[in-house]
Design a protein around this motif. Sequence first.
Motif, short mmCIF file in Angstrom:
data_model
loop_
_atom_site.label_atom_id
_atom_site.label_comp_id
_atom_site.label_asym_id
_atom_site.label_seq_id
_atom_site.Cartn_x
_atom_site.Cartn_y
_atom_site.Cartn_z
N ASN A 45 0.83 -1.21 0.00
CA ASN A 45 0.00 0.00 0.00
C ASN A 45 0.87 1.27 0.00
O ASN A 45 2.08 1.19 0.22
N LYS A 46 0.24 2.39 -0.24
CA LYS A 46 0.83 3.73 -0.19
C LYS A 46 1.88 3.97 -1.27
O LYS A 46 2.90 4.62 -1.04
N ASP A 80 1.59 5.84 -3.59
CA ASP A 80 1.58 7.26 -3.95
C ASP A 80 2.66 8.04 -3.21
O ASP A 80 3.01 9.16 -3.60
N LYS A 81 3.21 7.44 -2.14
CA LYS A 81 4.19 8.19 -1.35
C LYS A 81 5.59 8.11 -1.96
O LYS A 81 6.00 7.05 -2.45
N SER A 110 -2.65 1.95 -3.88
CA SER A 110 -2.79 3.15 -3.04
C SER A 110 -4.25 3.27 -2.66
O SER A 110 -5.10 3.49 -3.53
N CYS A 111 -4.53 3.08 -1.38
CA CYS A 111 -5.91 3.27 -0.91
C CYS A 111 -6.30 4.73 -1.07
O CYS A 111 -7.44 5.05 -1.41
N LYS A 112 -5.33 5.60 -0.85
CA LYS A 112 -5.60 7.03 -0.91
C LYS A 112 -6.04 7.45 -2.31
O LYS A 112 -7.00 8.20 -2.47
N1 LIG Z 1 -0.45 8.30 1.40
C1 LIG Z 1 -1.25 7.27 1.73
N2 LIG Z 1 -1.70 7.16 2.98
C2 LIG Z 1 -2.49 6.11 3.30
C3 LIG Z 1 -2.85 5.13 2.34
N3 LIG Z 1 -3.61 4.20 2.95
C4 LIG Z 1 -3.74 4.60 4.22
N4 LIG Z 1 -3.08 5.75 4.44
C5 LIG Z 1 -2.97 6.52 5.68
O1 LIG Z 1 -2.12 5.81 6.57
C6 LIG Z 1 -2.54 6.06 7.93
C7 LIG Z 1 -2.71 4.74 8.66
O2 LIG Z 1 -3.78 4.09 8.09
P1 LIG Z 1 -4.51 2.89 8.82
O3 LIG Z 1 -5.69 2.50 8.03
O4 LIG Z 1 -4.70 3.26 10.26
O5 LIG Z 1 -3.47 1.72 8.65
P2 LIG Z 1 -2.58 0.95 9.72
O6 LIG Z 1 -2.30 -0.38 9.13
O7 LIG Z 1 -3.25 0.99 11.06
O8 LIG Z 1 -1.27 1.83 9.76
P3 LIG Z 1 -0.01 1.81 8.82
O9 LIG Z 1 1.09 1.26 9.67
O10 LIG Z 1 0.23 3.22 8.43
O11 LIG Z 1 -0.31 0.94 7.64
C8 LIG Z 1 -3.83 6.88 7.83
O12 LIG Z 1 -3.48 8.23 8.04
C9 LIG Z 1 -4.29 6.66 6.41
O13 LIG Z 1 -5.02 7.74 5.90
C10 LIG Z 1 -2.35 5.28 1.00
O14 LIG Z 1 -2.56 4.48 0.09
N5 LIG Z 1 -1.54 6.37 0.76
#
Ligand SMILES: Nc1nc2c(ncn2[C@@H]2O[C@H](COP(=O)(O)OP(=O)(O)OP(=O)(O)O)[C@@H](O)[C@H]2O)c(=O)[nH]1
Length: 84
Positions: free
Chosen positions: A29-30, A32-33, A62-64
């Motif tokens: 995931n992510k 886009d970063k 990218s979920c975002k």
């Molecule tokens: N840039 C970006 N941010 C994302 C994406 N998916 C989730 N986030 C952000 O990452 C943060 C953590 O998201 P959570 O859904 O809490 O995921 P988590 O598994 O608990 O935490 P992580 O360790 O960040 O994966 C939040 O601020 C989300 O908005 C993505 O695809 N891109």
Amino acid sequence: MTIYLSLNELHDLLSKPSLSGIPMLILGNKIDKPGALSKQDLTEQMGLKCINGRDVCCFMISCKNSINIDTVIDWLVKHSKWMN
Ligand SMILES: Nc1nc2c(ncn2[C@@H]2O[C@H](COP(=O)(O)OP(=O)(O)OP(=O)(O)O)[C@@H](O)[C@H]2O)c(=O)[nH]1
């Protein structure tokens, strides 16, 4: 650090007899970063090519930005037990 935690989780799942042979989907995931791992790096660092005895698939998402989410849904539908 995240890869280390993910690797631990992966090995934990692989060691569960109840999940033996179950297809596995790995999501990077992510993407886009800036500095996100490439699919090749994720595959290598997670040792995905060394997993035997089950289907292993990896998508970069990218979920975002909704990148490849449709592909994930398709995979889940295709591999869901009730479809067999
Ligand atoms: N840039 C970006 N941010 C994302 C994406 N998916 C989730 N986030 C952000 O990452 C943060 C953590 O998201 P959570 O859904 O809490 O995921 P988590 O598994 O608990 O935490 P992580 O360790 O960040 O994966 C939040 O601020 C989300 O908005 C993505 O695809 N891109």
